[in-house]
Design an enzyme around this catalytic site. Structure first.
Site, PDB file in Angstrom:
ATOM      1  N   GLN A   9      25.214  43.792  96.451  1.00 62.94           N
ATOM      2  CA  GLN A   9      26.651  43.527  96.573  1.00 62.94           C
ATOM      3  C   GLN A   9      26.906  42.027  96.478  1.00 62.94           C
ATOM      4  OE1 GLN A   9      29.094  43.666 100.323  1.00 62.94           O
ATOM      5  NE2 GLN A   9      30.081  45.407  99.314  1.00 62.94           N
TER       6      GLN A   9
ATOM      7  N   LYS B  57      33.924  48.127  95.929  1.00 66.44           N
ATOM      8  CA  LYS B  57      34.263  48.606  97.276  1.00 66.44           C
ATOM      9  C   LYS B  57      35.577  47.977  97.708  1.00 66.44           C
ATOM     10  CE  LYS B  57      32.136  49.407 101.817  1.00 66.44           C
ATOM     11  NZ  LYS B  57      33.075  48.824 102.789  1.00 66.44           N
TER      12      LYS B  57
ATOM     13  N   THR C 215      26.669  43.054 107.160  1.00 65.74           N
ATOM     14  CA  THR C 215      26.395  41.641 107.389  1.00 65.74           C
ATOM     15  C   THR C 215      25.405  41.471 108.534  1.00 65.74           C
ATOM     16  OG1 THR C 215      28.625  41.069 106.668  1.00 65.74           O
ATOM     17  CG2 THR C 215      27.442  39.422 107.952  1.00 65.74           C
TER      18      THR C 215
ATOM     19  N   CYS D 289      36.037  42.733 102.093  1.00 64.79           N
ATOM     20  CA  CYS D 289      35.653  41.888 103.225  1.00 64.79           C
ATOM     21  C   CYS D 289      36.895  41.259 103.860  1.00 64.79           C
ATOM     22  CB  CYS D 289      34.690  40.791 102.786  1.00 64.79           C
ATOM     23  SG  CYS D 289      34.167  39.719 104.149  1.00 64.79           S
TER      24      CYS D 289
END
Length: 641
Positions: free
Chosen positions: A333, A405, A280, A365
């Protein structure tokens, strides 16, 4: 122990002497003082290994009473969440009444434009274009002489963009205008030989750009989602809860285009590849391009949210853009909570972005805002929803393979990745799985659990062995497995890749703090990079940033801002030459220290004002319009406070 390699040229009289001198005179940062060593705690003088504290040689430890030692440490757990949350979210930190002590709230690093803005129709005076608003109605300046008189003083030296491609797209707005503008003839210069060379080499351009017309279609809901619409209808009707359906048998005939079978999609060869994690803010195009020059094989876009993508948001569609040097080996992603949104995003990316090697679904996340929306790590708690999303993506992504992921789980002590991955393998929708060895709750407070990663790797390997033995299945490829977490040295990398079933490892903070980590992996030894070598890496980043964001005032501000974001990690690097013992660990924080020379000390400063000083070496003196607030409070203490 691996030999430490030193590559340290003499620096005391180098090209940055004046900057070093000014820094030494006025700096009051925690790490920047070069005063004599004094009041070193006895525990730090000894060879005792203290948990969480980097073992620095006693002669490099300094005492600075102006800032409490606990405030000099960086709170990864509180401050690594990223910038996705709203201001209110940052205030609450994801929970009512809970404050984020480590993270600056309400930070806004958007850069301002020039006070007098030249109309884009006049950027190149030799090739003026008609203004769409008309000179009388346009809010921007149409008087070239007035604009040039209002500009900030040019930055010294050649224009980095002109030097790279032979001309400067910023034209008259360039901050290095003097280097490619003839004042007498009032013409912008071009290096035709370099332009031809760059064009023939076809090695310096950006890909995966979508047109304004396509964004408008998305914004007006006019975009053609034929495939995603059909897939969504089928998923809504036939795939619910835990029921597994054979999609291909019932739906292939209804598609206008044939669906790619798993074996027909682009191949992912991840064995021992050097992978940079999706990151990020800092994982922007210039950073990824830099990492490719430093040995990375695979890079990923920053996480893109599906709903803003489908709404044609400019900032979100900027994320799949890549430099052509990243492809093949570039993954996009996305984060999603609904299968229809994921399917549509997959179809749009497949149709409009021709340089994508894989489409990765983020299921790890930990940001609370996204978690409450059912995105990121929240999908690990809802396997049926996750399976529907992956099926939709797989059927709508054309020849782009789908990967995922994950984290080990949501809560500490309750790992769920192993049974979840076993289910995903049976569905046969993912070409690769990456597992971060921490839970959502854990964030960065503990080391990654590589024992558990090894257990999951065995599950994937067993499944691949079963598929390989099935001679009747020629339409299935083996599923790759990638580990992630705390990879900071070549020893970490080789230890992780030696685990049975682990094809490779994904590097995140290790590649931010030490961008040359893959050089160390290749050399299989520690590289004691000198301060000038590290500055050269930052210089390369600054040039890539200017090529991406532009060399005008706004572009320079963007380049400076993201360079500071980058240095919020690079300053954490502790040179191996001043460490008492090896290997270093990514979660160890140093006592206050000084480098072997003034520039090394400056590069280790945790004061964001020192980061801005470093940017001035490459981007010129900072202007009054520039604004930057560091993510971590520990980097934001003003000098002398």
């Amino acid at each position: 122990m691996t030999t430490t390699t030193s590559k340290r040229p003499a620096e005391s009289e180098g090209e940055h002497r004046d900057i070093k001198k000014s820094h030494t005179e006025d700096s009051g940062s925690v790490l920047a003082s070069t005063t004599e060593v004094s009041s070193v705690p006895e525990a730090l003088k000894s060879s005792t290994v203290l948990k969480g504290v980097a073992a620095i040689k006693a002669e490099y430890i300094i005492s600075n009473p102006t800032i409490p030692i606990e405030e000099a440490y960086i709170n990864d757990d509180e401050a690594e969440g990223g910038d996705r949350g709203t201001e209110a979210e940052s205030e609450r930190g994801g929970k009512k009444g809970k404050k984020r002590r480590g993270q600056n709230k309400k930070r806004d690093n958007r850069q301002q434009h020039e006070e007098v803005r030249l109309c884009t129709s006049l950027i190149n005076p030799q090739e003026p274009k008609p203004c769409s608003f008309g000179a009388g109605n346009c809010r921007n300046c149409h008087d070239i002489e007035l604009y040039l008189a209002s500009k900030l003083e040019d930055i010294e030296g050649p224009c980095p963009v002109y030097s790279a491609i032979g001309y400067c797209p910023a034209g008259l707005k360039c901050r290095w205008l003097h280097s490619h503008y003839n004042k007498e003839t009032k013409e912008l210069l071009k290096d035709m030989e370099l332009i031809q060379k760059t064009t023939e080499a076809n090695d310096n351009f950006e890909v995966n750009k979508i047109s304004s017309d396509l964004k408008t279609q998305l914004q007006r809901k006019k975009y053609d989602f034929t495939r995603a619409t059909e897939v969504t209808a089928y998923l809504d009707t036939h795939v619910q809860n835990d029921t597994k359906q054979d999609l291909q048998k019932e739906t292939l005939q209804s598609y206008h285009e044939s669906v790619f079978k798993p074996a027909e999609k682009k191949k992912l060869n991840l064995k021992n590849t050097k992978i940079v994690s999706p990151l990020t803010t800092v994982g922007n195009l210039p950073y990824r391009r830099l990492m490719r020059t430093l040995g990375a094989d695979i890079t990923y876009s920053e996480m893109a949210l599906t709903i803003p993508l489908l709404q044609g948001t400019n900032s979100e569609w900027a994320l799949p853009k890549a430099h052509n040097s990243e492809y093949p080996g570039f993954g996009v992603q996305i984060a999603a909570s609904k299968h229809w949104a994921a399917s549509k995003a997959a179809e749009a990316i497949y149709k409009e972005c021709g340089n994508v090697s894989e489409l990765n679904l983020n299921c790890g996340c930990p940001i609370d805002l996204l978690y409450r929306q059912g995105q990121g790590s929240a999908l690990m708690e809802q396997p049926p929803k996750l399976i529907r999303i992956l099926k939709g993506m797989n059927l709508c992504s054309g020849d782009i393979p789908v990967t995922v992921k994950l984290r080990t789980g949501i809560k500490d002590g309750k790992n769920v990745a192993k049974p979840l991955i076993d289910r995903l393998l049976k569905e046969e929708d993912v070409a690769a799985i990456t597992l971060h060895g921490r839970t959502k709750q854990q964030r960065y407070t503990k080391e990654a659990d590589w024992n558990y990663i090894g257990e999951v790797a065995q599950v994937v390997q067993n499944w691949n062995d079963i598929k390989a033995d099935d001679k009747d299945r020629t339409d299935i490829q083996p599923t790759a497995f990638v580990g992630n977490g705390d990879i900071y040295t070549h020893e970490d990398w080789y230890k992780a890749t030696s685990i049975p079933g682990v094809d490779s490892v994904m590097v995140a903070r290790g590649a931010l703090i030490k961008p040359w980590i893959f050089e160390e992996v290749e050399a299989q030894q520690y590289l004691d990079k000198s301060a000038l070598e590290r500055l050269e890496i930052l210089k390369t980043f600054s040039h890539f940033a200017l090529e991406h964001w532009g060399s005008d005032e706004y572009g320079v501000g963007q380049a400076r801002r993201f360079m500071c974001e980058f240095m919020s990690f690079t300053h954490r690097y502790i040179p191996v030459g001043i460490l008492e013992r090896l290997p270093p660990k990514i979660n160890e924080r140093p006592p206050m220290w000084r480098g072997r020379n003034e520039m090394e000390t400056l590069l280790g400063s945790g004061d964001y004002q020192d980061w801005i000083k470093i940017t001035e070496m490459f981007l010129g003196k900072v202007g009054t319009n520039f604004q930057f607030t560091p993510k971590h409070k520990s980097n934001a203490y003003e000098k002398g406070t």
